[in-house]
Design a protein around this motif. Structure first.
Motif, PDB file in Angstrom:
ATOM      1  N   ASP A  11       0.838  -1.198   0.000  1.00  0.00           N
ATOM      2  CA  ASP A  11       0.000   0.000   0.000  1.00  0.00           C
ATOM      3  C   ASP A  11       0.881   1.260   0.000  1.00  0.00           C
ATOM      4  N   TYR A  12       0.246   2.424  -0.005  1.00  0.00           N
ATOM      5  CA  TYR A  12       1.016   3.666  -0.144  1.00  0.00           C
ATOM      6  C   TYR A  12       1.941   3.905   1.047  1.00  0.00           C
ATOM      7  N   SER A  58      13.626  -8.852  -5.587  1.00  0.00           N
ATOM      8  CA  SER A  58      13.604 -10.061  -6.417  1.00  0.00           C
ATOM      9  C   SER A  58      12.234 -10.725  -6.324  1.00  0.00           C
ATOM     10  N   GLU A  59      11.878 -11.412  -7.410  1.00  0.00           N
ATOM     11  CA  GLU A  59      10.655 -12.218  -7.488  1.00  0.00           C
ATOM     12  C   GLU A  59       9.413 -11.390  -7.139  1.00  0.00           C
ATOM     13  N   VAL A  60       9.333 -10.189  -7.672  1.00  0.00           N
ATOM     14  CA  VAL A  60       8.186  -9.313  -7.436  1.00  0.00           C
ATOM     15  C   VAL A  60       7.014  -9.777  -8.301  1.00  0.00           C
ATOM     16  N   LYS A  61       5.857  -9.941  -7.707  1.00  0.00           N
ATOM     17  CA  LYS A  61       4.684 -10.391  -8.446  1.00  0.00           C
ATOM     18  C   LYS A  61       4.182  -9.280  -9.382  1.00  0.00           C
ATOM     19  N   GLY A  62       3.545  -9.718 -10.463  1.00  0.00           N
ATOM     20  CA  GLY A  62       3.087  -8.803 -11.490  1.00  0.00           C
ATOM     21  C   GLY A  62       2.229  -7.651 -10.986  1.00  0.00           C
ATOM     22  N   PRO A  63       1.145  -7.922 -10.222  1.00  0.00           N
ATOM     23  CA  PRO A  63       0.300  -6.820  -9.750  1.00  0.00           C
ATOM     24  C   PRO A  63       1.057  -5.830  -8.862  1.00  0.00           C
ATOM     25  N   VAL A  64       1.982  -6.352  -8.048  1.00  0.00           N
ATOM     26  CA  VAL A  64       2.784  -5.467  -7.200  1.00  0.00           C
ATOM     27  C   VAL A  64       3.713  -4.629  -8.062  1.00  0.00           C
ATOM     28  N   MET A  65       4.317  -5.260  -9.069  1.00  0.00           N
ATOM     29  CA  MET A  65       5.228  -4.544  -9.950  1.00  0.00           C
ATOM     30  C   MET A  65       4.492  -3.457 -10.728  1.00  0.00           C
ATOM     31  N   ARG A 124       3.965   2.652 -11.259  1.00  0.00           N
ATOM     32  CA  ARG A 124       3.181   3.886 -11.326  1.00  0.00           C
ATOM     33  C   ARG A 124       3.686   4.938 -10.342  1.00  0.00           C
ATOM     34  N   SER A 125       4.734   4.600  -9.598  1.00  0.00           N
ATOM     35  CA  SER A 125       5.313   5.532  -8.629  1.00  0.00           C
ATOM     36  C   SER A 125       6.721   5.939  -9.089  1.00  0.00           C
TER      37      SER A 125
END
Length: 584
Positions: free
Chosen positions: A510-511, A534-541, A546-547
């Motif tokens: 979250d923000y 490492s191994e960042v999931k797609g939605p999190v990435m 966007r930041s």
């Protein structure tokens, strides 16, 4: 059009395949459940502080409405012990028992409960019931069973007593023991012992004697009826009412009446919170039973449609002289075991109860209250499962705290405060647990590309590289914990040049967590240490892109942790499992 309508009116689905064999099975189940439900309905109405006929009325129209709108093929809807207790507790605070206002408040409570359930179903908000965790529900039901059984002791003893909490009830009973009626006590003790024996031994005894399973089942479920008939005949034959034995008295011989709830603003406001509580507890109990029984036949239950079915049932109770209802565990299991195949079994049960309301009510005039109390006690003591305390103690002290607190507070403060406190404690404990996320320092398992906790496995590490696996989503409650952990570790890590955060288990950032990551990055830049992911999931990435964080990151983002290890490990060393603990 019909297919769309059938989503909200499931009767249009199962009625298409209805046949003679299904009708036969449903009728047999209905007969067995009706026999069981007659004494139960009278008893639960007494528990709710209402006239006995209210229990029968609450078991007729609501069952029919659920048969139309519900999705469970075996759920039997009607008065249940816990909801009856909650009803008595709620309306006892706004009206005096035995008055017209008390009965009107019960109708209003059913209306509010039905309206709330219907709203949840229409807007598909059934997930709100998840705020009642299983440990809280288990603790509440166990405590409620104790309260219900204790509340019925006054009828067994033949004394006047009151109270909403366990200390109040016991104190009131002790204070009024001088009123004890020996004849009432004899009836109550004998009826309770008889019902316990039937519940635990009759079925096995009949099977040993060669009785068919169906006959053994029917005989066991008819046990309360035998107790009702025997004690009623005893009171009538020996004029025991003249010796102080309290009886049911006159019960109106009629169909469920058309009634209108009291819509006065003050009453609606007073009953709104209890109605919501009753709705959620009733729904959780009902849908749990429905899903369990449906799974046995590989059938499906739609929780949101169940909300609509239960909402319609409660609205029906509000306008036909009843009070809040839900799916009962015991009668649903009996309905299932007796072979019910469709909700039509419930409708047939309603017909049987209608016949009882018209033709059989004069026969219960001399029925002693002690027998109804015995019926309730035997039914609810099966709900008291204190083994949940031992199970949760062994598995999770946090869950144990929630269970124990719910039980103690329900017994000591009353049902509403008890379950509300249990929910609050569960939420606070969950917030506390998530405020300290599991973060493990990991190393490379020799000969593989896998990384494991250095505290649990023999792994390779590098003094210049720190890899932390974050095992929970990051949000405003727990980000400070991660900051402090990294700060503590980099101070102790001489020669550290790179920090990698392994995000394989992070589903959300979250923000607030984003700002914490930026703060960590800024701190490491000042110290000349690289920060990598490492191994960042797609939605999190997607959200991180966007930041400005990606642009400001003092490092790289790797597809796998092994890629990061390959890029930065310069002098790996093998190590034993460490004795010191970093984080949790």
């Amino acid at each position: 059009m019909i297919d769309q309508l059938s989503r909200y009116v499931p009767v249009l689905v199962w009625a298409r395949a209805y046949n003679r064999q299904t009708f036969s099975n449903d009728m047999i189940a209905a007969v067995i459940v009706t026999i069981m439900l007659i004494p139960q309905s009278l008893a639960y109405a007494m528990l709710a502080g209402l006239p006995p006929e209210a229990g029968i009325y609450a078991s007729i129209v609501p069952i029919i409405l659920y048969a139309i709108f519900g999705t469970s093929r075996a759920l039997a809807v009607g008065p249940v012990a816990v909801v009856s207790l909650l009803t008595a507790s709620a309306i006892g605070q706004v009206a005096e028992q035995g008055t017209a206002g008390y009965a009107a408040a019960a109708l209003t409570l059913a209306f509010l409960s039905g309206g709330f359930l219907l709203m949840l179903g229409v807007f598909r908000l059934g997930f709100l019931a998840n705020f009642l965790s299983h440990p809280v529900i288990a603790g509440f039901i166990a405590a409620s069973g104790i309260l219900i059984a204790t509340s019925q002791l006054k009828h067994i003893l033949g004394v006047s007593a009151g109270g909403r909490t366990l200390p109040e009830m016991l104190g009131s009973i002790v204070a009024n023991l001088s009123q004890l009626n020996s004849v009432t006590l004899a009836i109550g003790v004998l009826a309770t012992g008889f019902l316990f024996w039937i519940r635990n031994n009759l079925k096995a005894t009949l099977k040993r004697l060669g009785a068919p399973d169906l006959l053994a089942d029917i005989s066991t479920k008819a046990g309360p009826v035998v107790a009702v008939v025997a004690t009623t005949l005893a009171v009538w034959g020996f004029d025991l009412a003249d010796r102080g034995v309290k009886i049911v008295g006159e019960v109106p011989q009629s169909l469920p009446p058309l009634t209108l709830p009291d819509f006065s603003p003050a009453l609606l406001e007073a009953l709104l919170a209890p109605a919501i509580l009753i709705s959620i507890i009733g729904f959780v109990e009902s849908v749990s039973v429905a899903q369990t029984l449906a799974a046995k036949k590989r059938q499906r239950v739609n929780p949101d449609q169940e909300l609509i079915g239960l909402g319609a049932a409660n609205l029906g109770a509000a306008f036909t002289g009843g009070y809040p209802v839900t799916g009962g565990f015991a009668r649903s299991v009996v309905n299932f075991d007796a072979g019910a195949e469709t909700p039509a079994a419930g409708a047939f049960t309603a017909i049987g109860l209608t016949i009882a309301a018209i033709a059989l009510t004069p026969l219960v005039y001399y029925l002693p209250n002690a027998t109804l109390a015995a019926t309730i006690i035997v039914a609810v003591l099966g709900l008291v499962d204190l083994s949940i305390l031992k199970k949760t103690w062994n598995y999770s002290r946090a869950d144990f705290t929630a269970v124990a607190a719910t039980i103690v507070l329900t017994l000591g403060l009353g049902v509403e405060l008890g379950v509300a406190a249990g929910v609050a404690i569960s939420v606070l404990l969950q917030l506390y647990k998530t405020s300290r996320p599991h973060v493990a320092e990991v190393g490379l398992v020799p000969g593989t590309q896998h990384f494991r906790n250095i505290l649990r496995h023999k792994v390779e590490t590098d003094p210049t590289l720190l890899t932390l696996r974050v095992d929970e989503s990051l949000y405003f409650v727990n980000t400070r914990f991660l900051e402090e952990m990294i700060e503590h570790r980099i101070i102790d890590g001489n020669g550290l040049r790179n920090v990698v955060l392994m995000f394989s288990a992070v589903n959300e950032v979250d923000y607030s967590a984003l700002e914490s990551l930026e703060s960590i990055n800024h701190r490491l830049v000042e110290m000349g240490i690289g920060l990598h992911l490492s191994e960042v999931k797609g939605p999190v990435m997607d959200r991180l892109k966007r930041s400005h964080f990606i642009d400001q990151l003092n490092g790289r983002i790797f597809m796998s942790q092994y890629d990061a290890w390959t890029a930065f490990a310069s002098q790996p060393v093998s190590g034993d499992i460490k004795e010191t603990r970093i984080g949790t």
